[in-house]
Every structure is written in structure tokens, then in C-alpha cells.
Design an enzyme around this catalytic site. Structure first.
Site, PDB file in Angstrom:
ATOM      1  N   THR A  70       6.853  -0.868   2.253  1.00  0.00           N
ATOM      2  CA  THR A  70       7.533  -1.098   1.571  1.00  0.00           C
ATOM      3  C   THR A  70       8.157   0.335   0.922  1.00  0.00           C
ATOM      4  OG1 THR A  70       6.686  -3.359   0.876  1.00  0.00           O
ATOM      5  CG2 THR A  70       7.548  -2.263  -1.069  1.00  0.00           C
TER       6      THR A  70
ATOM      7  N   ASP B 191      -0.048  -4.505   4.798  1.00  0.00           N
ATOM      8  CA  ASP B 191      -0.604  -5.355   4.874  1.00  0.00           C
ATOM      9  C   ASP B 191      -1.564  -5.194   5.913  1.00  0.00           C
ATOM     10  OD1 ASP B 191       1.466  -7.078   3.362  1.00  0.00           O
ATOM     11  OD2 ASP B 191       2.696  -7.413   5.085  1.00  0.00           O
TER      12      ASP B 191
ATOM     13  N   THR C 107     -10.193  -3.372   1.620  1.00  0.00           N
ATOM     14  CA  THR C 107      -9.234  -4.350   2.782  1.00  0.00           C
ATOM     15  C   THR C 107      -8.760  -4.576   0.975  1.00  0.00           C
ATOM     16  OG1 THR C 107      -9.744  -6.500   2.776  1.00  0.00           O
ATOM     17  CG2 THR C 107     -10.975  -5.730   0.899  1.00  0.00           C
TER      18      THR C 107
HETATM   19  N1  ASP Z   1       5.389  -5.871   4.522  1.00  0.00           N
HETATM   20  C1  ASP Z   1       4.172  -4.220   4.114  1.00  0.00           C
HETATM   21  C2  ASP Z   1       4.442  -4.118   5.099  1.00  0.00           C
HETATM   22  O1  ASP Z   1       3.036  -3.804   5.249  1.00  0.00           O
HETATM   23  C3  ASP Z   1       3.907  -4.927   2.520  1.00  0.00           C
HETATM   24  C4  ASP Z   1       3.967  -3.670   2.469  1.00  0.00           C
HETATM   25  O2  ASP Z   1       4.292  -2.565   2.623  1.00  0.00           O
HETATM   26  O3  ASP Z   1       3.394  -3.372   0.916  1.00  0.00           O
HETATM   27  O4  ASP Z   1       5.048  -2.993   6.197  1.00  0.00           O
END
Ligand code: ASP
Length: 339
Positions: A13, A91, A161
């Protein structure tokens, strides 16, 4: 002389932009934003370079292939930098942090994973704080471990975690206090930090280790899972209730565990609880697991247990050695009860 930090940018993100299909990473975007942030070139800031992975990934798509790219990149740049920051999606960040902790034996410099819940281009983004603190922590060398910085706290990577999909305080390490907290100053928990290793040894990870995670739930019909226990299954993390308990109602799990053990598969028992440890044999409902050849994951996170299985199978060890190593603390990932 200024300290030097190498930033490995894998995606997530932090550098994403809105598209018609939802947030997605855009090659080159993050670098442009960082270059336009004067605070990142402030006199107190260490010097930094960025290595952008191609393709940039949402971390849901990260596999052992990318773990190997990250590990090899750290090994290749190890002599030229004081520390490393890995920019990663949230994630699966805890899995990658655990995997790197096992792959980078003898680490003597900080490797700090971070990212953000809100993309860096947005007004309320948490990226600026996470990134600046991660760079400072990577440069000062106090914590020569694989760690994860998020929301004001530095956590041991193989204890972390993800606990929230939308709060800025997205990670915790429930069985291990933070290695540092960032308040007015950066306060390290020095007594907890592992000593620097002397010589880095990078252990690449096999990408084809056939393992599974099975979460126990009330009423689970184990016979439905018998099909996955084939000869090619090499390891399984069993997410049990409480202190390592499993239902006994139809006695059907044990044949599955015995069958897997007979094939040489390693069954590691973790708990679904956030805090506390597996203690096989404390309840009648867990004793048979031990007898059937399962090993205790003690207070390891499932993320660490999965990464550890990948690592131990990649070392080419025999099942018996892997069983023993799963119950041994290798990188600070577990606490054994006092014997
Ligand atoms: N879906 C994103 C990822 O893990 C979530 C994030 O970065 O917060 O790449």
C-alpha cells in the site's frame, strides 16, 4: 561520515495508487514521491538508496521467490550499507519478516520491514512516520535483527503478527515485548535485543516445500482433510485450541496425524490464542497428539512456524532433525517453558 541505508521496495500500500480496480502498485511512483520529500534529505537523515523490485507486488502475491530476492539483495549489498529497510505490503509482512529472520543467519546489521496502511501520497498517510523511523533504526545499528517497525513500535520480525486490517497500529508481537518504542525519543529495550552475528550466512528458501496449515474448529470433520495427507506433504502447522487441544469426538484426527508422521511429515502444533504457549499433554485432549508424533510450536506465531518449516526443509535436514529444530529457539521466535 553519514550512515548508509539500503531501501528494498517490494510493493504494498505504501506506494500504491488508486486504479479502476482498486489500489495497486505503480512502478517508479514511490521514488518520485520520496525524492520530493525534503525531510528525507535532511542533515540528520542517513544517506539512502532505493532498490525497486520489478514487478512491485501486493504482498498477497509474495512467495518464497521474492523472499529469496530480498535475502539475496541484502547479501549482495551487505558490505556497502549500515542497515536495510524493506518496504512491503502489510498483509504478509509478518511471514516475510519471519522468513528473512531464518534465512539471514548470523545477521549483524538491522533489517527493518515497514509499510503503511494508507498510501504515501494521501494526506493522512502513516507512511512518513513508518519510513523515517525505519530508516533511522536501520542506520543506528542498535538492533541487528530482522524487525518490523509499525505505528510507533519496533517488533521482532519472527514474533510479529498483523492484528488489524484498518488501524494504523496494525501489528503486534503478543508473546514478545517491543524491541523499541518511538515516543519523543526512540527507546530501545536493549536487554531483549539479540547480539549481532559475526558473519552473515544467507540460506535461500526452496520454493516448492509442500506444507499446509490446518485450523481446528468445533465440529471439524477430519476425514475431509485426509486427502491432503499424501506422501508429498512434508509439513503441517496445526492451529489448535488453547494449550494445544484438539477435539476427540470421533478420534479421526489422530489417524491423519499418524499417517502424516509415517510419511515423514512434520506436524507442528500452534495455538489459535494470540498470547500464551502450547503445552502438549496438559489436557487429555492434547496428549495423543504428542504420542502420534506431533511437535510443539510453543508460543510461535503461525507465520513463524510456516517460515521455519520452509527454512528447515530448505536446509535439506531429515525429519527427525526438523522436528527437533521446530522445538528449538533459533532466532528468538519461541520461548520454551522452564524445564
Ligand atoms: N494489500 C496490501 C499489501 O499487503 C495491504 C497493505 O500493504 O497494507 O500489499
Amino acid at each position: 561520515m553519514k550512515k548508509r541505508v539500503c531501501i528494498l521496495y517490494t510493493g504494498g500500500t505504501i506506494g500504491m495508487v488508486a486504479t479502476d480496480h482498486g489500489y495497486a502498485p505503480l512502478q517508479g511512483h514511490l521514488q518520485r514521491v520520496l525524492n520530493a520529500m525534503p525531510e528525507l534529505r535532511a542533515p540528520d537523515m542517513p544517506a539512502w538508496d532505493i532498490v525497486e523490485f520489478d514487478p512491485l507486488l501486493d504482498s498477497s502475491d509474495i512467495t518464497a521467490v521474492e523472499w529469496n530476492q530480498m535475502g539475496a539483495s541484502i547479501r549482495d549489498h551487505y558490505g556497502s550499507y549500515d542497515g536495510f529497510v524493506v518496504l512491503h505490503g502489510t498483509d504478509t509482512m509478518a511471514y516475510t519478516a519471519s522468513a528473512l529472520a531464518f534465512m539471514l543467519e548470523g545477521l549483524g546489521k538491522p533489517v527493518v520491514l515497514t509499510g503503511s496502511q494508507i498510501p504515501i501520497g494521501q494526506l493522512r498517510s502513516d507512511a512518513r512516520d513508518n519510513l523515517i523511523n525505519a530508516i533511522l533504526i536501520a542506520a543506528d545499528g542498535v538492533c541487528p535483527e530482522v524487525s518490523l517497525y509499525f505505528g510507533g513500535r519496533l517488533l521482532r520480525g519472527c514474533r510479529a503478527t498483523k492484528i488489524s486490517s484498518d488501524e494504523l497500529w496494525a501489528f503486534d508481537s503478543p508473546n514478545c515485548p517491543p524491541l523499541a518504542t518511538a515516543g519523543i525519543s526512540l527507546r530501545y529495550n536493549v536487554g531483549l535485543i539479540r547480539p549481532a552475528g559475526r558473519e552473515l550466512r544467507f540460506h535461500p528458501c526452496r520454493t516448492d516445500v509442500p506444507i499446509a496449515v490446518l485450523k481446528i474448529f468445533p465440529g471439524i470433520q477430519f476425514r475431509l482433510f485426509e486427502g491432503i495427507v499424501t506422501e508429498s506433504l512434508r509439513g503441517m502447522v496445526l492451529e489448535s485450541f488453547g494449550a494445544g487441544n484438539i477435539p476427540q469426538y470421533d478420534h479421526s484426527l489422530l489417524p491423519v496425524v499418524r499417517k502424516a508422521a509415517a510419511h515423514g511429515a512434520v506436524i507442528a502444533v500452534c495455538t489459535q490464542c494470540l498470547r500464551g504457549s502450547v503445552q502438549l499433554g496438559v489436557y487429555e485432549t492434547s496428549a495423543p497428539l504428542q504420542a502420534a508424533g506431533a511437535v510443539s510450536g510453543y508460543d510461535m506465531t503461525v507465520e513463524a512456524a510456516v517460515a521455519k518449516l520452509y527454512h528447515l526443509f530448505s536446509l535439506g535436514l531429515e525429519s527427525a532433525a526438523i522436528r527437533m529444530a521446530m522445538e528449538t529457539d533459533l532466532r528468538g521466535e519461541l520461548t520454551r517453558p522452564q524445564e
